[in-house]
Design a protein around this motif. Sequence first.
Motif, PDB file in Angstrom:
ATOM      1  N   TYR A  30     -71.308  70.674 -23.809  1.00  0.00           N
ATOM      2  CA  TYR A  30     -72.763  70.521 -23.706  1.00  0.00           C
ATOM      3  C   TYR A  30     -73.480  71.840 -23.971  1.00  0.00           C
ATOM      4  O   TYR A  30     -74.643  71.862 -24.383  1.00  0.00           O
ATOM      5  N   LEU A  31     -72.771  72.944 -23.731  1.00  0.00           N
ATOM      6  CA  LEU A  31     -73.378  74.256 -23.932  1.00  0.00           C
ATOM      7  C   LEU A  31     -73.316  74.724 -25.384  1.00  0.00           C
ATOM      8  O   LEU A  31     -74.098  75.583 -25.790  1.00  0.00           O
ATOM      9  N   LEU A  32     -72.386  74.162 -26.160  1.00  0.00           N
ATOM     10  CA  LEU A  32     -72.180  74.630 -27.528  1.00  0.00           C
ATOM     11  C   LEU A  32     -73.440  74.601 -28.390  1.00  0.00           C
ATOM     12  O   LEU A  32     -73.698  75.551 -29.127  1.00  0.00           O
ATOM     13  N   PRO A  33     -74.256  73.525 -28.359  1.00  0.00           N
ATOM     14  CA  PRO A  33     -75.465  73.532 -29.200  1.00  0.00           C
ATOM     15  C   PRO A  33     -76.386  74.694 -28.890  1.00  0.00           C
ATOM     16  O   PRO A  33     -77.046  75.220 -29.786  1.00  0.00           O
ATOM     17  N   MET A  34     -76.426  75.114 -27.631  1.00  0.00           N
ATOM     18  CA  MET A  34     -77.285  76.237 -27.263  1.00  0.00           C
ATOM     19  C   MET A  34     -76.703  77.569 -27.718  1.00  0.00           C
ATOM     20  O   MET A  34     -77.421  78.528 -27.981  1.00  0.00           O
ATOM     21  N   LEU A  35     -75.368  77.625 -27.851  1.00  0.00           N
ATOM     22  CA  LEU A  35     -74.706  78.869 -28.237  1.00  0.00           C
ATOM     23  C   LEU A  35     -74.634  79.064 -29.740  1.00  0.00           C
ATOM     24  O   LEU A  35     -74.523  80.194 -30.221  1.00  0.00           O
ATOM     25  N   GLN A  36     -74.690  77.970 -30.504  1.00  0.00           N
ATOM     26  CA  GLN A  36     -74.535  78.053 -31.955  1.00  0.00           C
ATOM     27  C   GLN A  36     -75.491  79.032 -32.641  1.00  0.00           C
ATOM     28  O   GLN A  36     -75.071  79.776 -33.522  1.00  0.00           O
ATOM     29  N   PRO A  37     -76.796  79.061 -32.263  1.00  0.00           N
ATOM     30  CA  PRO A  37     -77.701  80.007 -32.938  1.00  0.00           C
ATOM     31  C   PRO A  37     -77.289  81.468 -32.784  1.00  0.00           C
ATOM     32  O   PRO A  37     -77.687  82.318 -33.571  1.00  0.00           O
ATOM     33  N   PHE A  38     -76.473  81.751 -31.756  1.00  0.00           N
ATOM     34  CA  PHE A  38     -76.066  83.134 -31.515  1.00  0.00           C
ATOM     35  C   PHE A  38     -74.676  83.431 -32.061  1.00  0.00           C
ATOM     36  O   PHE A  38     -74.151  84.524 -31.883  1.00  0.00           O
ATOM     37  N   ALA A  39     -74.087  82.461 -32.753  1.00  0.00           N
ATOM     38  CA  ALA A  39     -72.692  82.586 -33.185  1.00  0.00           C
ATOM     39  C   ALA A  39     -72.471  83.806 -34.072  1.00  0.00           C
ATOM     40  O   ALA A  39     -71.466  84.498 -33.953  1.00  0.00           O
ATOM     41  N   LYS A  40     -73.420  84.080 -34.961  1.00  0.00           N
ATOM     42  CA  LYS A  40     -73.208  85.183 -35.896  1.00  0.00           C
ATOM     43  C   LYS A  40     -73.147  86.537 -35.190  1.00  0.00           C
ATOM     44  O   LYS A  40     -72.528  87.485 -35.687  1.00  0.00           O
ATOM     45  N   TYR A  41     -73.757  86.617 -33.996  1.00  0.00           N
ATOM     46  CA  TYR A  41     -73.714  87.879 -33.259  1.00  0.00           C
ATOM     47  C   TYR A  41     -72.355  88.102 -32.596  1.00  0.00           C
ATOM     48  O   TYR A  41     -72.017  89.206 -32.191  1.00  0.00           O
ATOM     49  N   PHE A  42     -71.564  87.033 -32.472  1.00  0.00           N
ATOM     50  CA  PHE A  42     -70.240  87.143 -31.872  1.00  0.00           C
ATOM     51  C   PHE A  42     -69.146  87.149 -32.930  1.00  0.00           C
ATOM     52  O   PHE A  42     -67.966  87.177 -32.606  1.00  0.00           O
ATOM     53  N   ALA A  43     -69.560  87.102 -34.205  1.00  0.00           N
ATOM     54  CA  ALA A  43     -68.583  86.993 -35.282  1.00  0.00           C
ATOM     55  C   ALA A  43     -68.021  88.331 -35.720  1.00  0.00           C
ATOM     56  O   ALA A  43     -67.095  88.395 -36.513  1.00  0.00           O
ATOM     57  N   GLY A  44     -68.595  89.433 -35.234  1.00  0.00           N
ATOM     58  CA  GLY A  44     -68.096  90.739 -35.616  1.00  0.00           C
ATOM     59  C   GLY A  44     -66.626  90.891 -35.282  1.00  0.00           C
ATOM     60  O   GLY A  44     -66.188  90.551 -34.194  1.00  0.00           O
ATOM     61  N   THR A  45     -65.859  91.395 -36.242  1.00  0.00           N
ATOM     62  CA  THR A  45     -64.411  91.419 -36.082  1.00  0.00           C
ATOM     63  C   THR A  45     -63.849  92.815 -35.874  1.00  0.00           C
ATOM     64  O   THR A  45     -62.644  92.985 -35.767  1.00  0.00           O
ATOM     65  N   GLY A  46     -64.717  93.816 -35.837  1.00  0.00           N
ATOM     66  CA  GLY A  46     -64.231  95.182 -35.741  1.00  0.00           C
ATOM     67  C   GLY A  46     -63.316  95.427 -34.563  1.00  0.00           C
ATOM     68  O   GLY A  46     -62.289  96.099 -34.683  1.00  0.00           O
ATOM     69  N   SER A  47     -63.664  94.876 -33.412  1.00  0.00           N
ATOM     70  CA  SER A  47     -62.864  95.121 -32.204  1.00  0.00           C
ATOM     71  C   SER A  47     -61.767  94.077 -32.027  1.00  0.00           C
ATOM     72  O   SER A  47     -60.932  94.223 -31.136  1.00  0.00           O
ATOM     73  N   LYS A  48     -61.748  93.032 -32.858  1.00  0.00           N
ATOM     74  CA  LYS A  48     -60.777  91.951 -32.692  1.00  0.00           C
ATOM     75  C   LYS A  48     -59.549  92.116 -33.585  1.00  0.00           C
ATOM     76  O   LYS A  48     -58.517  91.519 -33.332  1.00  0.00           O
ATOM     77  N   GLY A  49     -59.675  92.898 -34.644  1.00  0.00           N
ATOM     78  CA  GLY A  49     -58.544  93.124 -35.532  1.00  0.00           C
ATOM     79  C   GLY A  49     -57.837  94.428 -35.174  1.00  0.00           C
ATOM     80  O   GLY A  49     -58.449  95.347 -34.632  1.00  0.00           O
ATOM     81  N   ASN A  50     -56.562  94.504 -35.484  1.00  0.00           N
ATOM     82  CA  ASN A  50     -55.818  95.738 -35.236  1.00  0.00           C
ATOM     83  C   ASN A  50     -55.246  96.324 -36.521  1.00  0.00           C
ATOM     84  O   ASN A  50     -54.405  97.212 -36.509  1.00  0.00           O
ATOM     85  N   HIS A  51     -55.724  95.770 -37.671  1.00  0.00           N
ATOM     86  CA  HIS A  51     -55.186  96.194 -38.964  1.00  0.00           C
ATOM     87  C   HIS A  51     -56.243  95.910 -40.025  1.00  0.00           C
ATOM     88  O   HIS A  51     -57.081  95.024 -39.848  1.00  0.00           O
ATOM     89  N   ARG A  52     -56.216  96.675 -41.118  1.00  0.00           N
ATOM     90  CA  ARG A  52     -57.138  96.419 -42.226  1.00  0.00           C
ATOM     91  C   ARG A  52     -56.354  96.264 -43.517  1.00  0.00           C
ATOM     92  O   ARG A  52     -55.377  96.976 -43.759  1.00  0.00           O
ATOM     93  N   ILE A  53     -56.797  95.315 -44.332  1.00  0.00           N
ATOM     94  CA  ILE A  53     -56.221  95.110 -45.654  1.00  0.00           C
ATOM     95  C   ILE A  53     -57.188  95.722 -46.663  1.00  0.00           C
ATOM     96  O   ILE A  53     -58.379  95.414 -46.652  1.00  0.00           O
ATOM     97  N   THR A  54     -56.673  96.593 -47.523  1.00  0.00           N
ATOM     98  CA  THR A  54     -57.516  97.301 -48.479  1.00  0.00           C
ATOM     99  C   THR A  54     -57.071  97.001 -49.899  1.00  0.00           C
ATOM    100  O   THR A  54     -55.880  97.092 -50.215  1.00  0.00           O
TER     101      THR A  54
END
Length: 330
Positions: A30-54
């Motif tokens: 029930y909370l998901l529709p209210m959270l969806q507009p803010f999804a892009k602010y939680f999509a940052g992956t800098g702190s979630k990845g431990n490796h980079r592909i170059t």
Amino acid sequence: MLLSVERMGLLQRFKSFLYQQMVKYQVILYLLPMLQPFAKYFAGTGSKGNHRITDKSGKSFPVCKLNGKLFPAFGLGRLQTIPDVSIRRDDVLLGGYPKTGCHWVHEILHMLVNGKSELTKYGKGLGGMIDAIPDIILDSLSSPRVLNSHMLYDDLPKGVKEHRTKIVITVRNPKDTVVSFYNHVRNLEEFYTYTGEFNDYFDLWIEGNVDYGSYFDFYLSWDELLKNPERHPVLLVKYEDIKAQPMENIKRIAQFLEVDVTDEFVAEIVEKTSFNSMKSKRAKDMSAKLFRKGKVGDWRNWLSEEQSEAIDKQWQKKMQGCIYQPHYNE
């Protein structure tokens, strides 16, 4: 000390009770529709990845590297808990390498197991992607669930093997797959932050140096199960076949799931899961960027002759005995 232990026990029981109630009454859904507009602010992956592909031009994107395998930057914490994800006896699992028709087949499976020709509310992401979605969302989903993952068989939840969960694996010719995967990465800019060119991404992909690794190794890993169905019930579903003969192939999936269907119901599924219908339905969703063309043969507008031959050579080198063999007819 004893009092402290008792308090910890009470706290744990309270947390378990609270979790059970949230799952039972699907509070998080029930909370998901209210959270969806803010999804892009939680999509940052800098702190979630431990490796980079170059790539060779210096453009890069974050991933998670776990046990020598590459995954999207969902966070090591989530990836490490996947073996313990709770599996129900009536679950169906959808697998396949990324961009091989998983969103499309997820909707088909959901309609078949639920007996209704209605698209899911949130799509396959929030609808059951065990690679990324928290357990509280997965546990809140009503049965029968259509879970999905891009993991190899050995990396799936232990319950999948224990319950002999029916698994549907999607496959698409590798040339269209690499084109779709590149556009997927570029379109999800908030998640991948990748700005590289196709030619550079192709070089990464052909070597398996992308999230979820090598396309070729992925299907090789499933080949033994597909050739020995007594080990585990697995059905291979070809993207091009559903495009060419949707009625026949949806009936084939229904038979595998042991679901009785009528021609009228299958025709409704074909209509509701058409590319245009799904793209229109998701136009305002987070998943809107995941729908591009949905065509067979678009690789001819992207791949050079050298790149096309590179895939052919890789196939001849690794995949000659594989149960799946691609075809490139439009």
